[in-house]
Write a protein that holds these residues in place. Sequence first.
Motif: not given
Length: 80
Positions: A1-7, A50-58
Amino acid sequence: MNLRLADMSDLPKIKSVYRKIIENTDRDNVQIWDEIYPCEFFVTDIMRNRLYVLMEHEDVAGAFALCDANDGEGLCEMGE
């Protein structure tokens, strides 16, 4: 999983996840969110970085906003 700022390109997936959460909580009679909150605030949160998303693949596995203040914070009393 990848945590990053949302766009902005994440917005449809984030809203879809939260709409499913709202449907489930409504079905369970736990009505804490509606069609306005939190979904209509995601754009502002993305624009303010200030919004972050935790992504699992797409797929969006989670999302949250980290804010340095809240309009209601002064309404809470701290117990002794």
